[in-house]
Design a protein around this motif. Structure first.
Motif, short mmCIF file in Angstrom:
data_model
loop_
_atom_site.label_atom_id
_atom_site.label_comp_id
_atom_site.label_asym_id
_atom_site.label_seq_id
_atom_site.Cartn_x
_atom_site.Cartn_y
_atom_site.Cartn_z
N ILE A 36 12.88 -3.91 0.69
CA ILE A 36 11.46 -2.93 0.52
C ILE A 36 11.02 -3.24 1.57
O ILE A 36 10.06 -3.47 2.20
CB ILE A 36 10.63 -3.93 -0.45
CG1 ILE A 36 11.43 -4.25 -1.48
CG2 ILE A 36 9.76 -2.45 -1.12
CD1 ILE A 36 10.91 -4.58 -2.77
N GLY A 37 11.29 -1.24 1.79
CA GLY A 37 10.72 -1.01 3.37
C GLY A 37 11.18 -1.69 4.20
O GLY A 37 12.51 -1.36 4.40
N LYS A 38 10.00 -2.45 5.24
CA LYS A 38 10.75 -3.32 6.60
C LYS A 38 10.70 -4.62 6.36
O LYS A 38 11.13 -5.12 6.82
CB LYS A 38 10.02 -2.32 8.02
CG LYS A 38 9.87 -1.63 8.35
CD LYS A 38 9.14 -0.68 9.49
CE LYS A 38 8.95 0.57 9.44
NZ LYS A 38 8.16 0.61 10.55
N SER A 41 0.76 -0.85 -0.05
CA SER A 41 0.26 0.32 -0.10
C SER A 41 0.67 1.13 -0.23
O SER A 41 1.20 1.67 0.68
CB SER A 41 -0.57 -0.04 0.96
OG SER A 41 -1.59 -1.69 0.66
N ILE A 42 1.76 1.55 -1.22
CA ILE A 42 2.70 2.35 -1.23
C ILE A 42 2.47 2.67 -2.36
O ILE A 42 2.45 2.60 -3.31
CB ILE A 42 3.98 2.27 -0.71
CG1 ILE A 42 4.54 0.68 -1.98
CG2 ILE A 42 3.94 1.69 0.59
CD1 ILE A 42 6.44 0.65 -1.53
N PRO A 43 2.64 3.77 -2.62
CA PRO A 43 2.53 5.07 -4.15
C PRO A 43 3.77 4.20 -4.95
O PRO A 43 4.19 3.89 -4.79
CB PRO A 43 3.47 6.20 -4.00
CG PRO A 43 2.44 6.52 -2.39
CD PRO A 43 3.15 5.12 -1.98
N GLU A 44 3.34 4.55 -6.38
CA GLU A 44 4.25 3.64 -6.96
C GLU A 44 5.70 4.17 -7.44
O GLU A 44 6.70 3.42 -7.16
CB GLU A 44 3.31 3.99 -8.80
CG GLU A 44 2.31 2.74 -9.51
CD GLU A 44 1.66 3.06 -10.44
OE1 GLU A 44 1.80 2.86 -11.23
OE2 GLU A 44 0.90 2.24 -11.04
N GLU A 45 5.80 6.06 -7.42
CA GLU A 45 7.03 6.25 -6.99
C GLU A 45 7.44 5.93 -5.98
O GLU A 45 9.19 5.74 -6.76
CB GLU A 45 6.91 7.84 -7.17
CG GLU A 45 6.78 8.18 -8.54
CD GLU A 45 7.21 8.35 -10.13
OE1 GLU A 45 8.93 8.25 -9.68
OE2 GLU A 45 7.39 7.53 -10.59
N ASP A 63 1.60 -4.65 -15.62
CA ASP A 63 1.38 -5.46 -13.80
C ASP A 63 1.93 -4.73 -13.07
O ASP A 63 3.52 -4.75 -13.13
CB ASP A 63 2.18 -7.42 -15.03
CG ASP A 63 1.52 -8.04 -13.87
OD1 ASP A 63 1.23 -7.16 -12.54
OD2 ASP A 63 1.54 -8.98 -14.14
N PRO A 64 1.73 -4.38 -12.15
CA PRO A 64 2.27 -3.99 -11.16
C PRO A 64 3.38 -4.35 -10.49
O PRO A 64 4.17 -4.07 -9.30
CB PRO A 64 1.27 -3.48 -10.10
CG PRO A 64 0.40 -4.26 -10.29
CD PRO A 64 0.54 -4.91 -11.67
N SER A 65 3.25 -6.16 -10.38
CA SER A 65 4.40 -7.11 -9.87
C SER A 65 5.73 -6.87 -10.62
O SER A 65 6.23 -7.74 -10.75
CB SER A 65 3.75 -8.11 -10.00
OG SER A 65 3.66 -8.62 -11.06
N GLN A 66 5.88 -5.60 -11.31
CA GLN A 66 6.98 -5.93 -12.63
C GLN A 66 7.57 -4.41 -12.88
O GLN A 66 6.31 -3.57 -13.09
CB GLN A 66 6.33 -6.53 -13.93
CG GLN A 66 5.90 -8.30 -13.79
CD GLN A 66 5.67 -8.81 -15.23
OE1 GLN A 66 5.45 -8.31 -16.26
NE2 GLN A 66 5.69 -10.63 -15.55
#
Length: 300
Positions: free
Chosen positions: A216-218, A157-161, A189-192
């Motif tokens: 990625i993040g935590k 749940s984070i912006p694409e950028e 495809d947002p997973s790529q």
């Protein structure tokens, strides 16, 4: 001088490894390209035999173990004007019969107690649903030596950028096997995502690893790393194809609400006395509300 010589030898070894990995991938991709070409020809042959279906080149399967497979997916977008309906019958002969009759008087009131003069009828037109589909397709594939394809990215749940920033930060670090990133982008495809590096050799080393845990993040997520292949259509030939079980109804007036009109049309075209038969699906588009219908391979 001895330490400097040792450092140069290490650099030379790394460059040699990168060169060998790139050459190996080039040989593999050449073989895979030949297999893809043969596979695509077989799929086109099947498409010609069953020209009622549309086979659209969608994407390559990027798993290392599935690199020789080509995924073809039926996906047809058809604009629908307001005051129309798409009706799909269970049997092809029913759809053909409805089209041959061309015009149909649809009774809007089904109450048996109504007198003949009180009943309302509308005249709708039935036409076939035709498409232009590929009969022959040639695609030229090129491999980007400085780009990688990342797949299996987590849905966060984070912006694409923000996601791209995190990927760039991770892969720009030499301790992670990366280097300075020139560009980055998410695919449809947002997973790529695709990352392009400033220097040669970085992509080849990462591709040779196949996958790696990415921070990625935590959290850490196992992300697949594949060659970035780009395709351009070099030749495309089209042929007309008709949906065997689907009929387009037009000239439907705006005299009933959406649900009652849909029910009325379905009742009318289910009756054998009207030339109809069992209805599989019916989609109604009211006047002033144009829409787009999406056909898949198993639809009529």
């Amino acid at each position: 001088p001895q330490e400097r010589c040792k450092a140069l030898e290490q650099d030379h070894a790394q460059l040699q490894a990168a060169k060998e990995a790139a050459e190996q991938r080039t040989r593999e991709l050449r073989k895979e390209g030949e297999l893809l070409h043969k596979s695509f020809e077989r799929q086109l042959s099947l498409s010609r035999e069953e020209d009622k279906k549309k086979m659209v080149f969608k994407e390559l399967v990027r798993n290392q173990e599935d690199m020789n497979k080509l995924m073809l997916t039926a996906l047809i977008h058809c604009p629908l004007p307001g005051g129309s309906a798409l009706i799909t019958f269970e049997k092809e002969e029913v759809a053909q019969r409805i089209v041959e009759l061309k015009e149909h008087l649809v009774e809007l009131s089904y109450g048996e107690e109504l007198e003949e003069v009180e009943r309302c009828r509308v005249r709708v037109k039935a036409t076939p649903v035709d498409f232009l589909l590929p009969s022959a397709l040639e695609i030229g594939l090129t491999w980007s030596s400085r780009s990688i394809l990342l797949s299996g990215l987590p849905s966060l749940s984070i912006p694409e950028e923000s996601l791209l920033d995190k990927l760039e930060l991770f892969f720009s670090k030499t301790k992670n096997g990366g280097g300075e990133v020139e560009s980055r982008k998410l695919l449809d495809d947002p997973s790529q995502a695709v990352l392009t590096f400033m220097q040669d050799g970085v992509a080849g080393l990462l591709i040779a690893r196949g996958s790696m845990p990415v921070l990625i993040g935590k959290g850490k997520y196992e992300v697949k790393i594949s060659p970035c292949l780009q395709g351009d259509i070099t030749n495309l030939q089209l042929q007309a194809s008709r949906c065997p079980r689907t009929v387009l109804l037009t000239d439907i007036p705006d005299v009933l609400a959406e649900e009652p009109m849909r029910d009325t049309l379905e009742i009318h075209f289910q009756k054998a006395s009207h030339g109809g038969g069992e209805v599989d699906t019916l989609a109604y588009v009211p006047v002033g509300q144009p829409a787009v219908a999406v056909f898949t391979e198993d639809m009529g």
